[in-house]
Scaffold this active site. Structure first.
Site, PDB file in Angstrom:
ATOM      1  N   GLY A  65       0.663  -1.300  -0.039  1.00 50.85           N
ATOM      2  CA  GLY A  65      -0.166  -0.051  -0.010  1.00 50.85           C
ATOM      3  C   GLY A  65       0.761   1.290  -0.058  1.00 50.85           C
TER       4      GLY A  65
ATOM      5  CG  ASN B  41       8.490  11.078   1.015  1.00 51.82           C
ATOM      6  OD1 ASN B  41       8.670  11.223   0.416  1.00 51.82           O
ATOM      7  ND2 ASN B  41       8.820   9.740   1.357  1.00 51.82           N
TER       8      ASN B  41
ATOM      9  CG  HIS C 150     -35.366 -33.335   5.826  1.00 51.07           C
ATOM     10  ND1 HIS C 150     -34.036 -34.199   5.032  1.00 51.07           N
ATOM     11  CD2 HIS C 150     -35.568 -33.545   6.955  1.00 51.07           C
ATOM     12  CE1 HIS C 150     -33.719 -34.690   6.258  1.00 51.07           C
ATOM     13  NE2 HIS C 150     -34.112 -34.111   7.237  1.00 51.07           N
TER      14      HIS C 150
ATOM     15  CB  SER D 238     -42.396  -9.826 -15.972  1.00 45.68           C
ATOM     16  OG  SER D 238     -42.015 -10.631 -17.487  1.00 45.68           O
ATOM     17  CB  SER D 239     -39.899  -6.982 -19.607  1.00 42.46           C
ATOM     18  OG  SER D 239     -39.565  -7.881 -19.944  1.00 42.46           O
TER      19      SER D 239
ATOM     20  CE  LYS E  12     -43.543 -14.511 -12.724  1.00 41.28           C
ATOM     21  NZ  LYS E  12     -42.068 -14.711 -11.589  1.00 41.28           N
TER      22      LYS E  12
ATOM     23  CD  GLU F 258     -35.847 -11.860  -6.659  1.00 38.74           C
ATOM     24  OE1 GLU F 258     -36.865 -12.694  -7.489  1.00 38.74           O
ATOM     25  OE2 GLU F 258     -35.748 -10.752  -7.545  1.00 38.74           O
TER      26      GLU F 258
END
Length: 472
Positions: free
Chosen positions: A100, A133, A189, A319-320, A325, A332
């Site tokens: 760095g 420096n 399950h 949806s398109s 929908k 997500e």
């Protein structure tokens, strides 16, 4: 119009630097050498490095090592950066030379040149007195400032992360109370299991988030161990004997954090285990969040052909091509954010184990990924909480409907009719479409009144052994 340049010098010679840039030759070399991602350091990294320089100027001044006029100009320049000014001057790509040095020198040069301006010198004045420096980097090395900045930067954003997690846990707890009376089929399950309350599910989500908050806080506490003052290898060469202790105290006061000495300055440069541990705590959080997001998607699936036990807020068309929908977009999004953060954690882990002898040269990518993890999580969790969790509603009718068809309700009768009888009842109920009650009564195992008492689904969610009194 061609861009104007000025000449800056470093140990390799002269470099053309944009005339108005506060950075100098070493930063410009890094810009030219590493045109990799187009990304720049996160503000947390810049803030942390600048805080170190600001503290060092004050400590070195008070130790009599740094001219007060120069020190005060550096401090003023640093305060400007800490307040958000000059953000466009930090230009080095995260994918750069090891350790760095380019990041460190970018900050050194910006503060030095701004300090020179504060003292009345122009950027192109060959007599400007403040050196990046000799003055800004006094008693420091990239090798001790970068690991210290990683720690401070994470601690700087920690309250934001904990605040959004508190918001999520509280929202889940509120839903646990709201949904406490909704009895539904449990599922193990992905198959029908004994009843649970929707509120119990949400209460478990909240507890899992709080457990992760505890893990994060524990890992963050180890980030408070500072090795500043070790300089190049941990020996403290070129630093005053009091410098380390004074820097820890000064940084504690300036940041408002309870910081402490690492106890071994060599370990502080060799090992990136503390940042890796903190990264791992964020990965564990993502495991929890990803699981919760997936459950939300399952529980809200359909609605006509899925579970449809909860309804998530409709925040945008799904949806398109399919009118009407609506998708679980916030869940997500959280999944994607968590997958990304888990990938960042892998980078941190691999980079942390790549340290060699007295130094880990992979610190720039450790820093970038840690700050990215926190940045993404803060935004994603906040959006998930405010735009999804707080607006969830229960579909009580659907939950009750699924539960009524659940042959596993016979489990509550096991203490009375036995497991094998229960299995036979469940198979017949599923094969014929009859209810558990109908089959049990037809087989003469219990009376209708006994079945009604034993199959109190709310009582089932409270635990204990069902029907012992009824069987007596």
């Amino acid at each position: 119009m061609a861009e104007r340049y000025r000449i800056e010098r470093d140990s390799l010679g002269e470099m053309q630097v944009p005339a108005d840039a506060l950075y100098g030759a070493q930063t410009q070399r890094a810009v030219l050498n590493f045109p990799v991602s187009g990304m720049r350091p996160y503000p947390a990294f810049v803030w942390a490095q600048t805080m170190i320089k600001r503290a060092a100027a004050e400590v070195n001044r008070d130790l009599g090592l740094l001219d007060p006029q120069i020190a005060n100009a550096i401090i003023q320049a640093a305060e400007e950066v800490l307040s958000g000014q000059h953000a466009d001057q930090f230009v080095v790509d995260p994918f750069q030379a090891g350790a760095g040095t380019s990041h460190n020198m970018n900050v050194n040069e910006v503060l030095a040149n701004r300090a020179n301006q504060i003292l009345g010198y122009s950027l192109d004045d060959p007599k400007k007195p403040v050196s990046p420096n000799d003055h800004v980097n006094m008693a420091q090395s990239t090798n001790d400032t970068i690991p210290t900045a990683i720690r401070l930067g994470c601690l700087w954003r920690l309250p934001e992360l904990m605040a959004v997690l508190e918001g999520l846990a509280s929202a889940l707890e509120a839903k646990a109370v709201e949904f406490d009376d909704v009895v539904k089929s449990g599922r193990t399950h992905l198959q029908d299991a004994v009843p649970v309350r929707l509120g119990q599910e949400f209460g478990a989500y909240a507890k899992a988030v709080r457990n992760d908050m505890e893990r994060i806080a524990t890992a963050a506490d180890r980030l408070r161990r500072l090795g500043i003052g070790g300089t190049a290898t941990g020996t403290g060469l070129n630093a005053h004997p009091e410098y380390h202790a004074r820097m820890v105290a000064k940084l504690s006061g300036l940041t408002g954090q309870e910081l402490r000495s690492s106890g071994n300055l060599f370990e502080s440069m060799q090992s990136m285990a503390d940042p890796a541990d903190f990264s791992a705590s964020l990965r564990t959080l993502c495991i929890t969040l990803g699981r919760i997001a997936n459950d939300f998607r399952l529980l809200s699936s359909g609605p006509a052909t899925g579970l449809d036990e909860i309804r998530l807020p409709a925040v945008q068309p799904g949806s398109s091509i399919m009118p009407g929908k609506v998708n679980p977009v916030l869940a997500e999004m959280l999944n994607m954010a968590c997958y990304h953060v888990q990938g960042c954690d892998l980078t941190v882990a691999l980079a942390a184990q790549a340290g060699q002898l007295e130094l880990n040269v992979m610190m720039p990518i450790i820093a970038h990924n840690l700050f990215e993890m926190m940045h993404v999580l803060i935004g994603a969790i906040n959006a998930f909480t405010t735009k999804c969790v707080v607006g969830i509603t229960a579909n009580r009718e659907k939950a009750a409907g699924w539960l009524a068809k659940n042959a596993i309700l016979v489990t509550a009768l096991n203490p009375v009719i036995g497991y094998l009888n229960g299995a036979a009842v469940a198979k017949e109920a599923m094969a014929t479409g009859k209810t558990i009650k109908e089959v049990v009564v037809e087989k003469g195992l219990l009376t209708a009144e006994q079945v009604d008492e034993l199959l109190d689904v709310y009582k089932m969610t409270e635990g204990g052994i069902q029907g012992i009194a009824a069987a007596g």
